[in-house]
Design a protein around this motif. Sequence first.
Motif, short mmCIF file in Angstrom:
data_model
loop_
_atom_site.label_atom_id
_atom_site.label_comp_id
_atom_site.label_asym_id
_atom_site.label_seq_id
_atom_site.Cartn_x
_atom_site.Cartn_y
_atom_site.Cartn_z
N LEU A 81 -53.25 63.63 -59.89
CA LEU A 81 -53.45 65.00 -60.04
C LEU A 81 -52.42 65.87 -60.34
CD1 LEU A 81 -57.47 65.63 -59.40
CD2 LEU A 81 -56.65 64.62 -61.26
N THR A 232 -65.22 63.67 -61.91
CA THR A 232 -63.27 63.39 -61.94
C THR A 232 -64.06 61.65 -60.09
OG1 THR A 232 -63.81 65.03 -60.18
CG2 THR A 232 -62.40 65.40 -62.39
N LEU A 261 -55.13 62.88 -65.87
CA LEU A 261 -55.80 63.66 -65.96
C LEU A 261 -55.43 64.75 -65.56
CD1 LEU A 261 -59.00 61.59 -64.74
CD2 LEU A 261 -59.09 63.26 -66.75
N LEU A 266 -58.03 70.97 -67.85
CA LEU A 266 -59.70 70.14 -66.95
C LEU A 266 -60.79 72.00 -67.19
CD1 LEU A 266 -57.59 68.15 -63.98
CD2 LEU A 266 -59.08 67.36 -65.90
#
Length: 493
Positions: A81, A232, A261, A266
């Motif tokens: 991430l 997530t 991602l 997000l």
Amino acid sequence: MHPAEPAATALLLTVFGVLLALSVVFSRGLGRVTIPTGLIFLAIGMLAGSEGIGGIRFDDFHVAFRLGTVALVLILFDGGLNTPMSAVKAAARPAAVLATFGVVATAGLVATAAHLLGFEWRAALLLGAIVSSTDAAAVFAVLRGSGLQLSKRVGTTLEVESGLNDPMAMILTVALTANLTRGTEILSWRLPLDIVIQLAVGATAGLAIGFGGRRLLGRLHLPASGLYPVITLALALLAFGLPTLMLGSGFLAVYLAAVVLGNGALPFRSSLLRVHDALAWLAQITMFLVLGLLVFPSQLPPVALSGLILALFLAIVARPLVVALCLAPFGYAGKEIGYVGWVGLRGAVPIILAIVPVLEGAPGAAGLFNVVFFIVVISALIPGATVPWVTRMLGLESKEPPAPQAVLQIESRQELSGELMSFYVDASLAVSGVPLSELFFPDGAAVMLIVRGHDLLPPRGSTVLKPADHVYLISRPEDKGFIQLLFGRPEVD
């Protein structure tokens, strides 16, 4: 006699809470002497174990392996991430070579050294495979958690390599465990094919789940912001579980899914990243504590000499030689190659891999586990404790500006048309020493906050921008280029 419920559960939670608190407190204090935090957690687990002052008897390798696997999933997901796509593109090829050929070559060199020390070839090859990969938790902790400002090219190579090399080590460990247990052919033609299949399935599944997760998060409208980390987390577990059930590499899938991602839009991004950062730290502490409980210190002296020799060989000979062979074609400078070769940190991953032959009942598996544990401790101490010093000695500290003391962030469920950017005011910039009232801003742009040392300054027309200020301003996408002409490249949060 075991205490009755709920007393038994209360006792378990109390002990675990105490161990967690001690781990955090000691890591804060000992971090000043550059002892790797993983070793601190490991030592606390050993002290709490059956031969330590805590007297907690724990020898369930099945539970330890499952907890370790979950912990690695959370750590890899958090690392992915926080990995910019620009870093992946820049370091993908050298990191991929290190994570494949590098792992195999390291395993072969360590196996040769182990055989010369008296290990039978099958056991030596398995030992080499187990300690062949660097550890994502250790590398992420050193490069991100220590405040170390490392040059971008070297740092991204180390991070991407550590995120990619676990699958190869796991594949080799499983195959060579079967070789040791069932006597299958070491160089079976199926092994290279299995490696290709597992990596291909893992990569495909990871990318599919990553892009699918981005579409899902873009369309979901959940009633509470706290539900988004649940989604997530579910994606992280699916990214590992589904490809693994399809005989693919779940660890590779988790990392790639997280990279996809993390480089998308997000919802509540800052909160999501903080939640996964906390989960990764909790996973790392728990993993090392449990592995520390597994170790019986009285069984380590018989393997101390061979473990010390192999650890030194791995850190001083095998890793640097393999890195030099892998990175030389990509134009890395000598000091960069030397640094990447030295910072090949080993952590919990080899110890977890060493559990595999124990679970399979391989002959001599308990002895291998103790050797691996010793190698990991020595390998983490020798390179790990010297990382800041080596970084400064080789001149590989980043020229990036220091992080601000405070951060201004905007959280939204949906992607916004405006953008909040932060800039570091360098003395060479034209805006340095100029009042805000004398600067021209487009209609859709304005300074929101100035961070000067430990002070938060409200922007006024008379406020003069000074060198080392961190300026936060909002801008429309079409005005971003003009803003960057004034303030330079935005800071990366």
